[in-house]
Design an enzyme around this catalytic site. Structure first.
Site, PDB file in Angstrom:
ATOM      1  CE  LYS A 182     -71.086  21.804 -96.346  1.00  0.00           C
ATOM      2  NZ  LYS A 182     -70.580  22.632 -97.466  1.00  0.00           N
TER       3      LYS A 182
ATOM      4  NE  ARG B 163     -65.211  11.952 -97.737  1.00  0.00           N
ATOM      5  CZ  ARG B 163     -66.278  11.496 -98.395  1.00  0.00           C
ATOM      6  NH1 ARG B 163     -66.350  10.214 -98.729  1.00  0.00           N
ATOM      7  NH2 ARG B 163     -67.250  12.282 -98.719  1.00  0.00           N
TER       8      ARG B 163
ATOM      9  NE  ARG C 110     -66.594   7.642-107.469  1.00  0.00           N
ATOM     10  CZ  ARG C 110     -67.171   8.831-107.501  1.00  0.00           C
ATOM     11  NH1 ARG C 110     -67.155   9.608-106.429  1.00  0.00           N
ATOM     12  NH2 ARG C 110     -67.780   9.249-108.574  1.00  0.00           N
TER      13      ARG C 110
ATOM     14  NE  ARG D  71     -70.494   8.968-102.829  1.00  0.00           N
ATOM     15  CZ  ARG D  71     -69.781  10.089-102.911  1.00  0.00           C
ATOM     16  NH1 ARG D  71     -70.336  11.195-103.304  1.00  0.00           N
ATOM     17  NH2 ARG D  71     -68.509  10.077-102.586  1.00  0.00           N
TER      18      ARG D  71
ATOM     19  NE  ARG E 178     -64.208  23.060 -97.710  1.00  0.00           N
ATOM     20  CZ  ARG E 178     -65.199  22.227 -97.998  1.00  0.00           C
ATOM     21  NH1 ARG E 178     -65.536  21.282 -97.154  1.00  0.00           N
ATOM     22  NH2 ARG E 178     -65.840  22.314 -99.144  1.00  0.00           N
TER      23      ARG E 178
END
Ligand SMILES: [Zn+2]
Length: 222
Positions: free
Chosen positions: A24, A180, A169, A137, A98
């Site tokens: 985004k 999430r 991570r 990631r 949000r």
């Protein structure tokens, strides 16, 4: 008067929505650049206000230091200042709203300022693809450089910059990533419904590459 009307027509006032991993922010920068409008990232606004020590920045910092969320009205104040400032010729808002409460508060602010929101762009991505992107990631455990397995040569285990070890991570494990995405879905679906009802929502297929997504957005705005 006529000239003012013309400028009003030319201004593009947009919101961009999308789940974590949809790219985004990247799209917001590209779209702002193509249209010659301001990219308003609420993350950047907050960081700038805090580092410059503005009144709203100091207020925000108080909450952040206590580990609390910065209240909506503080963020809205920052957005409001920016809309009256260098963004008066058009903007794309990234990172806000949000929640439904934020969307409603933003509507009131825009109404008060007599600013018309033209489109709300939703970058829609298949959840499994998001999981794949986000779990791919890797972070260097010594210099903090961020990589993605999708763009790294196969079997790369060391940082290209410093030779440090590349790790996943805790935030990027599949379980955390799915959580999430679920939080995003729950919070944002009412926001999406809100803009759908006003007829402003434009849904863009975000399953392709960066270039394609930008082209699709530009086509929808044309
Ligand atoms: Zn490194």
């Amino acid at each position: 008067m006529r000239i003012e009307e013309r400028f009003f027509q030319l201004a593009e006032n947009l919101i961009i929505l999308g789940p974590p991993g949809a790219g985004k922010g990247t799209q917001a920068v590209r779209i702002a650049d193509r249209l010659g409008i301001q990219h308003i990232s609420t993350g950047d606004l907050l960081r700038e206000a805090v580092s410059e020590g503005t009144e709203l920045g100091n207020k925000a910092e108080e909450f952040m230091n206590k580990g609390l969320l910065v209240p909506d009205e503080v963020i809205l104040g920052m957005i409001s200042d920016r809309l009256s400032g260098d963004a008066s010729g058009g903007w794309i808002l990234d990172g806000f709203p949000r929640t439904l409460a934020q969307a409603e508060a933003l509507s009131s602010l825009l109404e008060e300022k007599e600013i018309e929101l033209e489109k709300v762009i939703l970058i829609d991505v298949d959840p499994d693809l998001l999981v794949k992107r986000l779990t791919g990631r890797r972070v260097c455990d010594s210099c903090g450089a961020v990589y993605n397995v999708a763009t790294l040569p196969e079997d790369t285990k060391k940082c290209e910059k410093c030779g440090g070890k590349l790790i996943t991570r805790d935030d990027d494990t599949e379980e955390t990533v799915r959580q999430r995405l679920e939080v995003y879905r729950k919070q944002t679906s009412p926001v999406i419904d809100f803009y759908e009802e006003t007829g402003l929502l434009v849904s863009i297929d975000g399953n392709s590459g960066i270039e394609d997504i930008t082209s699709n957005v530009m086509e929808e705005l044309a």
